[in-house]
Scaffold this active site. Structure first.
Site, PDB file in Angstrom:
ATOM      1  N   ILE A 155       0.823  -1.224   0.000  1.00 50.83           N
ATOM      2  CA  ILE A 155       0.000   0.000   0.000  1.00 50.83           C
ATOM      3  C   ILE A 155       0.850   1.264   0.000  1.00 50.83           C
ATOM      4  CG2 ILE A 155      -2.080  -1.033   1.001  1.00 50.83           C
ATOM      5  CD1 ILE A 155      -1.239   0.225   3.723  1.00 50.83           C
ATOM      6  N   GLU A 192       0.941  -3.786   9.716  1.00 53.32           N
ATOM      7  CA  GLU A 192       1.713  -4.630  10.622  1.00 53.32           C
ATOM      8  C   GLU A 192       0.890  -4.629  11.908  1.00 53.32           C
ATOM      9  OE1 GLU A 192       4.362  -6.454  10.229  1.00 53.32           O
ATOM     10  OE2 GLU A 192       4.773  -5.848   8.167  1.00 53.32           O
ATOM     11  N   THR A 230       4.145   0.886   6.918  1.00 49.27           N
ATOM     12  CA  THR A 230       2.846   0.370   6.451  1.00 49.27           C
ATOM     13  C   THR A 230       1.680   1.141   7.068  1.00 49.27           C
ATOM     14  OG1 THR A 230       3.726  -1.837   6.087  1.00 49.27           O
ATOM     15  CG2 THR A 230       1.344  -1.665   6.392  1.00 49.27           C
ATOM     16  N   THR A 269      -8.085   0.228  15.610  1.00 46.35           N
ATOM     17  CA  THR A 269      -8.024  -0.618  16.802  1.00 46.35           C
ATOM     18  C   THR A 269      -8.340   0.152  18.085  1.00 46.35           C
ATOM     19  OG1 THR A 269      -6.442  -1.855  18.167  1.00 46.35           O
ATOM     20  CG2 THR A 269      -5.505  -0.167  16.758  1.00 46.35           C
ATOM     21  N   ASP A 270      -8.843  -0.559  19.081  1.00 48.69           N
ATOM     22  CA  ASP A 270      -9.081   0.054  20.400  1.00 48.69           C
ATOM     23  C   ASP A 270      -7.773   0.494  21.063  1.00 48.69           C
ATOM     24  OD1 ASP A 270      -8.058  -2.473  21.061  1.00 48.69           O
ATOM     25  OD2 ASP A 270      -9.805  -3.105  22.237  1.00 48.69           O
ATOM     26  N   GLU A 271      -6.640  -0.042  20.584  1.00 47.16           N
ATOM     27  CA  GLU A 271      -5.364   0.268  21.234  1.00 47.16           C
ATOM     28  C   GLU A 271      -4.959   1.733  21.081  1.00 47.16           C
ATOM     29  OE1 GLU A 271      -2.199  -2.532  20.924  1.00 47.16           O
ATOM     30  OE2 GLU A 271      -3.566  -4.229  20.874  1.00 47.16           O
ATOM     31  N   TYR A 330       3.212  -0.151  17.732  1.00 45.68           N
ATOM     32  CA  TYR A 330       2.069  -0.578  16.898  1.00 45.68           C
ATOM     33  C   TYR A 330       0.920   0.405  17.036  1.00 45.68           C
ATOM     34  CZ  TYR A 330      -2.399  -2.814  15.858  1.00 45.68           C
ATOM     35  OH  TYR A 330      -3.673  -3.065  15.397  1.00 45.68           O
ATOM     36  N   ALA A 333       0.827   3.392  18.281  1.00 47.53           N
ATOM     37  CA  ALA A 333       1.167   4.760  17.876  1.00 47.53           C
ATOM     38  C   ALA A 333       1.094   4.898  16.351  1.00 47.53           C
ATOM     39  CB  ALA A 333       2.564   5.121  18.376  1.00 47.53           C
ATOM     40  N   LYS A 392      -0.768   3.097  14.341  1.00 48.71           N
ATOM     41  CA  LYS A 392      -2.191   3.054  13.946  1.00 48.71           C
ATOM     42  C   LYS A 392      -2.852   4.396  14.245  1.00 48.71           C
ATOM     43  CE  LYS A 392      -4.430   0.046  12.647  1.00 48.71           C
ATOM     44  NZ  LYS A 392      -4.741  -0.413  11.245  1.00 48.71           N
ATOM     45  N   ASN A 399     -10.127  -6.790  20.475  1.00 50.82           N
ATOM     46  CA  ASN A 399      -9.363  -8.012  20.125  1.00 50.82           C
ATOM     47  C   ASN A 399     -10.229  -9.026  19.387  1.00 50.82           C
ATOM     48  OD1 ASN A 399      -7.629  -6.876  22.342  1.00 50.82           O
ATOM     49  ND2 ASN A 399      -6.479  -8.728  21.845  1.00 50.82           N
ATOM     50  N   ASN A 416      -6.651 -12.648  30.656  1.00 54.70           N
ATOM     51  CA  ASN A 416      -5.881 -13.587  29.830  1.00 54.70           C
ATOM     52  C   ASN A 416      -5.801 -14.980  30.455  1.00 54.70           C
ATOM     53  OD1 ASN A 416      -5.387 -11.559  27.998  1.00 54.70           O
ATOM     54  ND2 ASN A 416      -3.357 -11.066  28.814  1.00 54.70           N
TER      55      ASN A 416
END
Ligand code: NAD
Ligand code: DAU
Length: 330
Positions: A57, A79, A95, A119-121, A143, A145, A147, A172, A242
């Site tokens: 992309i 990623e 990416t 993402t929720d992150e 990751y 940051a 996004k 998730n 988890n």
């Protein structure tokens, strides 16, 4: 609808394409760089009905070659693994940042609708309560940051150029065809193999689990009904620590508690994610799959599809695993 779907040889994008072709009759072109996480066979069920183009992309020529007469771009390409972003962060900026920017330019030149899968992150961690779309952005990992950077570019193209964009932020995901570096498939395959189950830190971190078809339908809903410029959260119906996820997997696979091994925590590990989805629910979407049901289906899928995961577990993934966990896979 005629769609350019980027990153659809991966886990969620391939599910989205199947749903759009089967349930909506969309004409789909897929653009995917086929990184370690992308496999054309993930699109096997619809391969005769779609056009597949290999390319990145962040490469404007590849994007121009794939775009054809698409009416909308839906971008999954990224990623995606937090641990890899800690070990090797640059690919994430390229990416998730530059790649998103190239797609936005292509959409702007042609006046296309644009949906960014996010993402929720991007909101960071929350001890209690849930994030809404107006919560502050506070990403913790390279990751998340990268996004967040992608999301901000998307918003800027709406505000500056009037491009009809949406952002859809998922919690998730889990389900068939998820690469085994992620918690659920990793634990399922290790449990089935009688291998150790590496739980980070105290295992009490909480995630908000969303079955992959529910996310695919949520993104499709945003594509069809989203108000331009708006962001929509799309979270799962159940939260779980988890360690509880791992224990449920042991029960479903017939594994043994002694397989659990507490290992060094992930640096900067977010404690809890939780999304309020009231805005997307008001638009008519809701999650259909409860965690108990979806987890059982997911374990069954991995049990019945060793032809899908055996080549992964015998290839480069073994080296990644050894480097990351400091021990060999069984
Ligand atoms: P994945 O890692 O399974 O697949 C990513 C896909 O993108 C692969 O097919 C890969 O080949 C492709 N890709 C990577 N770099 C590329 C590039 N430069 N150009 C073109 N293609 C490239 O990812 P996934 O779990 O399916 O996630 C898809 C999207 O959903 C991502 O944007 C991710 O941030 C987002 N998301 C994931 C989750 C989750 O739980 N997995 C939750 C919320 C949001
Ligand atoms: O929240 C959405 C995000 O979910 C997506 O944006 C990401 O692309 C996706 O990878 C996922 O990120 P997480 O970091 O939450 O997922 P992961 O499966 O890597 O880890 C889930 C939890 O399990 C997390 O608290 C870390 C823990 N974990 C993970 C692995 C791989 C372990 O305890 N042991 C492990 O070996």
């Amino acid at each position: 609808m005629k769609l350019l779907v980027c990153g659809a040889a991966g886990f969620i994008g391939s599910t989205f394409v199947e749903l759009r072709v089967r349930e909506h009759g969309d004409e789909v072109t897929v653009l995917d760089a086929l990184t370690y996480a992308g496999r054309q066979e993930n699109l096997e069920a619809v391969q005769a009905e779609i056009r597949f183009m290999a390319g990145a992309i962040e490469d404007p020529a590849a994007v121009a070659g794939a775009i054809g007469d698409a009416e909308a771009i839906v971008n999954f390409a990224a990623e995606t693994h937090v641990d890899r972003s800690i070990a090797d962060p640059y690919a994430f900026s390229v990416t998730n940042g530059l790649g998103t920017h190239v797609l936005l330019e292509a959409a702007r030149e042609r006046g296309l609708r644009y949906v960014q899968v996010s993402t929720d992150e991007v909101y960071g961690s929350i001890e209690t309560g849930s994030f809404t779309e107006s919560s502050p952005l506070a990403p913790s990992s390279p990751y998340s940051a990268s996004k967040t950077g992608g999301d901000l570019l998307v918003s800027s193209y709406f505000h500056t150029y009037g491009l009809p964009t949406n952002i859809c932020r998922g919690s998730n995901n889990y389900g068939p065809r998820q690469y085994p570096e992620k918690l659920i498939p990793l634990m399922v395959l290790n449990a089935l193999a009688g291998d150790h189950l590496p739980v980070y830190g105290d295992g009490r971190q909480v995630r908000n689990w969303l079955y992959v078809e529910d996310f695919g339908r949520g993104i499709g809903h945003v594509l069809e009904h989203g108000v331009p410029g708006e962001t929509y959260n799309c979270g799962g119906p159940d939260e779980c620590e988890n360690i509880e996820v791992v224990q449920r997997i042991l029960t479903l696979t017939g594994g043994d508690e002694s397989q659990i091994e507490y290992v060094t925590d992930r640096p900067g590990h977010d404690r809890r994610y939780s999304l309020s989805c009231a805005k997307l629910e008001a638009l008519g979407w809701s999650a259909r799959t409860r965690f108990d049901d979806g987890l059982g289906r997911t374990v069954d899928w991995y049990r019945e599809n060793s032809a899908w995961w055996e080549p992964i577990r015998s290839g480069a993934y073994r080296e990644y695993y050894e480097r990351h966990y400091g021990r060999a896979l069984r």
